[in-house]
Design a protein around this motif. Structure first.
Motif, PDB file in Angstrom:
ATOM      1  N   HIS A   1       0.844  -1.193   0.000  1.00  0.00           N
ATOM      2  CA  HIS A   1       0.000   0.000   0.000  1.00  0.00           C
ATOM      3  C   HIS A   1       0.879   1.243   0.000  1.00  0.00           C
ATOM      4  N   TYR A   2       0.795   2.015  -1.091  1.00  0.00           N
ATOM      5  CA  TYR A   2       1.573   3.252  -1.154  1.00  0.00           C
ATOM      6  C   TYR A   2       0.983   4.268  -0.184  1.00  0.00           C
ATOM      7  N   PRO A   3       1.831   5.090   0.428  1.00  0.00           N
ATOM      8  CA  PRO A   3       1.325   6.051   1.414  1.00  0.00           C
ATOM      9  C   PRO A   3       0.544   7.172   0.738  1.00  0.00           C
ATOM     10  N   LEU A   4      -0.398   7.709   1.490  1.00  0.00           N
ATOM     11  CA  LEU A   4      -1.098   8.898   1.022  1.00  0.00           C
ATOM     12  C   LEU A   4      -0.125  10.062   1.111  1.00  0.00           C
ATOM     13  N   ARG A   5      -0.082  10.856   0.074  1.00  0.00           N
ATOM     14  CA  ARG A   5       0.868  11.959   0.048  1.00  0.00           C
ATOM     15  C   ARG A   5       0.099  13.261   0.159  1.00  0.00           C
ATOM     16  N   ALA A   6       0.479  14.028   1.163  1.00  0.00           N
ATOM     17  CA  ALA A   6      -0.188  15.293   1.413  1.00  0.00           C
ATOM     18  C   ALA A   6       0.233  16.326   0.376  1.00  0.00           C
ATOM     19  N   GLU A   7      -0.677  17.215   0.067  1.00  0.00           N
ATOM     20  CA  GLU A   7      -0.358  18.320  -0.822  1.00  0.00           C
ATOM     21  C   GLU A   7       0.513  19.291  -0.042  1.00  0.00           C
ATOM     22  N   PRO A   8       1.670  19.656  -0.583  1.00  0.00           N
ATOM     23  CA  PRO A   8       2.539  20.599   0.138  1.00  0.00           C
ATOM     24  C   PRO A   8       1.828  21.932   0.356  1.00  0.00           C
ATOM     25  N   THR A   9       2.170  22.586   1.434  1.00  0.00           N
ATOM     26  CA  THR A   9       1.543  23.860   1.756  1.00  0.00           C
ATOM     27  C   THR A   9       1.930  24.895   0.723  1.00  0.00           C
ATOM     28  N   ASP A  10       1.020  25.830   0.484  1.00  0.00           N
ATOM     29  CA  ASP A  10       1.250  26.850  -0.528  1.00  0.00           C
ATOM     30  C   ASP A  10       1.966  28.061   0.042  1.00  0.00           C
ATOM     31  N   GLY A  11       1.834  28.285   1.340  1.00  0.00           N
ATOM     32  CA  GLY A  11       2.378  29.500   1.930  1.00  0.00           C
ATOM     33  C   GLY A  11       3.806  29.374   2.413  1.00  0.00           C
ATOM     34  N   GLY A  12       4.552  28.436   1.875  1.00  0.00           N
ATOM     35  CA  GLY A  12       5.920  28.238   2.345  1.00  0.00           C
ATOM     36  C   GLY A  12       6.865  29.294   1.828  1.00  0.00           C
ATOM     37  N   ALA A  13       7.595  29.881   2.716  1.00  0.00           N
ATOM     38  CA  ALA A  13       8.617  30.852   2.338  1.00  0.00           C
ATOM     39  C   ALA A  13       9.945  30.120   2.212  1.00  0.00           C
ATOM     40  N   PRO A  14      10.820  30.602   1.350  1.00  0.00           N
ATOM     41  CA  PRO A  14      12.118  29.944   1.217  1.00  0.00           C
ATOM     42  C   PRO A  14      12.916  29.913   2.522  1.00  0.00           C
ATOM     43  N   ALA A  15      12.581  30.765   3.475  1.00  0.00           N
ATOM     44  CA  ALA A  15      13.280  30.762   4.758  1.00  0.00           C
ATOM     45  C   ALA A  15      13.003  29.478   5.542  1.00  0.00           C
ATOM     46  N   ARG A  16      11.947  28.758   5.178  1.00  0.00           N
ATOM     47  CA  ARG A  16      11.610  27.511   5.868  1.00  0.00           C
ATOM     48  C   ARG A  16      12.518  26.360   5.479  1.00  0.00           C
ATOM     49  N   ILE A  17      13.310  26.545   4.441  1.00  0.00           N
ATOM     50  CA  ILE A  17      14.107  25.444   3.906  1.00  0.00           C
ATOM     51  C   ILE A  17      15.060  24.879   4.945  1.00  0.00           C
ATOM     52  N   GLU A  18      15.721  25.744   5.695  1.00  0.00           N
ATOM     53  CA  GLU A  18      16.673  25.259   6.696  1.00  0.00           C
ATOM     54  C   GLU A  18      15.973  24.416   7.760  1.00  0.00           C
TER      55      GLU A  18
END
Length: 170
Positions: A105-122
């Protein structure tokens, strides 16, 4: 002086019906699948941010228009740490391992959030590193060499990305 107790105590366990118990290996499978699913979610978030920073504001709608010049400069620094194709390939490999552990059974994959700022990358890179470390520990306990190599590879990738980010900001 005292009368003996003639009824069963309420504190003694009644004859327990056959409760299905899981083996240690089944518990480790479940735990490893959970760790890898969490890693998959963070990897998908990083992939979404990578496609946003690689492609600029194209295809992102109002979220792309909302990025200011400081965020774009930050995105340029982070683009070296985020390889969209590598993250997509890693996400697929993680999903395959979760499916193997979950009986196909493949996992359900959540839709990534739209409000992500590049500062969240770290923060996401650090979280992914931690989750990969947890998955590596469980895979080692389980003796699963495929999951161990995948988790170790993801730990190295996220460590390198964090190191590159530290060097770029220094």
């Amino acid at each position: 002086m005292y009368e003996p107790i003639r009824t069963k105590s309420v504190h003694t366990m009644a004859a327990a019906p056959e409760i299905p118990h899981r083996s240690r290996e089944q518990e480790l499978d479940i735990r490893l699948a959970g760790q890898l699913t969490a890693l998959l979610t963070v990897t998908d978030e990083l992939h979404a941010l990578a496609t946003r920073t690689d492609g600029g504001a194209q295809g992102t709608g109002s979220a792309g228009a909302a990025l200011d010049s400081a965020a774009l400069d930050s995105a340029a620094l982070d683009s070296a740490a985020l390889d969209s194709a590598a993250l997509a390939a890693a996400a697929e490999r993680i999903a395959e391992q979760v499916a193997r552990l979950s009986g196909g059974h493949y996992p359900l994959r959540a839709e990534p959030t739209d409000g992500g700022a590049p500062a969240r990358i770290e923060a996401l890179q650090q979280r992914a590193h931690t989750l990969a470390g947890n998955a590596l520990a469980v895979a080692t306990s389980r003796g699963d060499s495929a999951a161990m190599s995948l988790a170790a590879e993801r730990m190295e990738a996220h460590t390198a990305a964090l190191r590159d980010r530290d060097l770029a900001t220094a």
